[in-house]
Design a protein around this motif. Structure first.
Motif, mmCIF file in Angstrom:
data_model
loop_
_atom_site.group_PDB
_atom_site.id
_atom_site.type_symbol
_atom_site.label_atom_id
_atom_site.label_comp_id
_atom_site.label_asym_id
_atom_site.label_seq_id
_atom_site.Cartn_x
_atom_site.Cartn_y
_atom_site.Cartn_z
ATOM 1 N N HIS A 1 -88.209 -84.113 -63.055
ATOM 2 C CA HIS A 1 -89.458 -84.060 -64.098
ATOM 3 C C HIS A 1 -90.203 -83.002 -63.662
ATOM 4 O O HIS A 1 -90.114 -82.220 -62.483
ATOM 5 C CB HIS A 1 -90.050 -85.402 -64.026
ATOM 6 C CG HIS A 1 -89.348 -86.662 -64.543
ATOM 7 N ND1 HIS A 1 -89.799 -87.193 -66.109
ATOM 8 C CD2 HIS A 1 -88.647 -87.470 -63.900
ATOM 9 C CE1 HIS A 1 -88.962 -88.250 -65.899
ATOM 10 N NE2 HIS A 1 -87.979 -88.370 -64.797
ATOM 11 N N SER A 2 -91.049 -82.843 -64.409
ATOM 12 C CA SER A 2 -92.372 -81.959 -63.981
ATOM 13 C C SER A 2 -93.614 -82.442 -64.445
ATOM 14 O O SER A 2 -93.570 -83.237 -65.433
ATOM 15 C CB SER A 2 -92.215 -80.344 -64.418
ATOM 16 O OG SER A 2 -92.266 -80.344 -66.029
ATOM 17 N N ARG B 1 -90.026 -86.144 -75.622
ATOM 18 C CA ARG B 1 -90.457 -87.348 -75.544
ATOM 19 C C ARG B 1 -91.385 -87.852 -76.486
ATOM 20 O O ARG B 1 -91.689 -89.061 -76.632
ATOM 21 C CB ARG B 1 -91.248 -87.293 -74.107
ATOM 22 C CG ARG B 1 -92.457 -86.837 -74.426
ATOM 23 C CD ARG B 1 -93.374 -86.232 -73.117
ATOM 24 N NE ARG B 1 -93.298 -87.059 -71.810
ATOM 25 C CZ ARG B 1 -93.565 -86.664 -70.553
ATOM 26 N NH1 ARG B 1 -94.316 -85.470 -70.419
ATOM 27 N NH2 ARG B 1 -93.443 -87.281 -69.611
ATOM 28 N N ASP C 1 -91.414 -81.897 -70.242
ATOM 29 C CA ASP C 1 -91.490 -81.685 -68.987
ATOM 30 C C ASP C 1 -91.309 -79.991 -68.771
ATOM 31 O O ASP C 1 -90.061 -79.723 -68.306
ATOM 32 C CB ASP C 1 -90.713 -82.338 -67.794
ATOM 33 C CG ASP C 1 -91.244 -84.089 -67.781
ATOM 34 O OD1 ASP C 1 -92.388 -83.912 -68.352
ATOM 35 O OD2 ASP C 1 -90.626 -84.497 -67.035
ATOM 36 N N HIS D 1 -86.971 -85.537 -69.735
ATOM 37 C CA HIS D 1 -88.006 -85.020 -70.555
ATOM 38 C C HIS D 1 -87.622 -83.549 -70.723
ATOM 39 O O HIS D 1 -88.591 -82.554 -70.656
ATOM 40 C CB HIS D 1 -89.379 -85.087 -69.969
ATOM 41 C CG HIS D 1 -89.734 -86.617 -70.011
ATOM 42 N ND1 HIS D 1 -90.267 -87.114 -68.905
ATOM 43 C CD2 HIS D 1 -89.360 -87.726 -70.970
ATOM 44 C CE1 HIS D 1 -90.690 -88.658 -69.104
ATOM 45 N NE2 HIS D 1 -89.948 -88.724 -70.413
HETATM 46 ZN ZN LIG Z 1 -91.122 -86.428 -67.122
#
Ligand SMILES: [Zn+2]
Length: 273
Positions: free
Chosen positions: A166-167, A96, A71, A45
């Protein structure tokens, strides 16, 4: 006002439907393929870019900046960690919202019609050709590339530890998240558990163990397909996005993650030697 969105195609142009224009970036970016590390870092992402053909998906600009589109800070951290560890990095170049690269395309939310709680008009009522193009031009090239990279390492008898960076949002549906970061996994906790232990050495950090969500076949693709299915040690890392808004935060977390990964690697390799 949202720009017009590309939803109505005649059958004549559907056959030749192409999502990405020649001057748009390829589906993924790669760095450090020849890196000597055991780690391979992927970022599903990484970007909030929407292909020009899709306009703004019918969303106001403010929504396209938010975590529903990408993200925030994840690529910046992953780049630094990859450089620090001398590891290959593969990151998705598109949002995304176009197609979620950490979701099986068979799952309904692969091309989400709702993000958190807002409807995404540009994803409603898509034709088969439009759906197929999102998969063949964005999802497949990214995952095929990861597959090829992992195959290449296997053929060269190189060990691989897969890291999915990810975040996460700090406020989800009005509820503030207290943890600073989270370590996620599903069937195989071997490596993730070590990373968790290493990050928890800092007393003032709250690192969640498989919270606020966990890896599953329904909600994830990268770890199940590239990690679990191959029997590779792996970890999915979530960092709260508000901690990554500036360069200082990104640098802090990169150092922290790189150190935890390296120490977990030593523990893991020591244990399996
Ligand atoms: Zn993510």
């Amino acid at each position: 006002m949202p720009k017009s969105i590309d939803r109505c195609l005649t059958s004549a142009d559907a056959a030749g439907y192409k999502l990405l224009a020649a001057d748009e970036p390829p589906a993924f970016l790669e760095a450090g393929r020849q890196g000597q590390s055991n780690f391979v870092i992927v970022v599903d992402h990484a970007s909030r870019r929407i292909p020009a053909r899709l306009g703004d998906l019918g969303l106001p600009a403010s929504e396209l900046q938010r975590h529903i589109a990408w993200d925030i800070g994840s690529l910046a951290v992953a780049r630094r960690v990859a450089a620090e560890l001398d590891a290959p990095l593969v990151a998705q170049s598109y949002s995304r919202l176009v197609i979620d690269c950490n979701r099986d395309p068979k799952v309904a939310s692969s091309i989400p019609t709702v993000g958190e709680s807002i409807e995404i008009p540009g994803n409603v009522g898509l034709s088969d050709e439009q759906i197929a193009a999102r998969r063949s031009e964005i999802f497949d090239p990214y995952h095929n590339h990861i597959r090829a990279l992992l195959d290449e390492r296997l053929a060269a008898a190189r060990p691989t530890i897969l890291v999915s960076q990810h975040s996460m949002t700090n406020i989800f549906r009005g509820v503030r998240r207290e943890m600073h970061a989270a370590i996620l996994y599903n069937r195989d906790r071997r490596f993730a558990g070590l990373v968790l232990d290493m990050l928890r050495r800092e007393d003032d950090l709250r690192i969640a163990d498989n919270q606020p969500y966990f890896v599953s076949d329904e909600t994830d693709y990268t770890i199940p397909r590239h990690g679990e299915a191959r029997g590779l040690p792996h970890v999915e890392i979530e960092i709260r996005q508000d901690l990554l808004h500036d360069e200082a935060g990104q640098a802090d977390w990169s150092r922290r993650i790189a150190r935890a990964l390296r120490d977990a690697e030593h523990a893991f390799m020591g244990a399996s030697a």
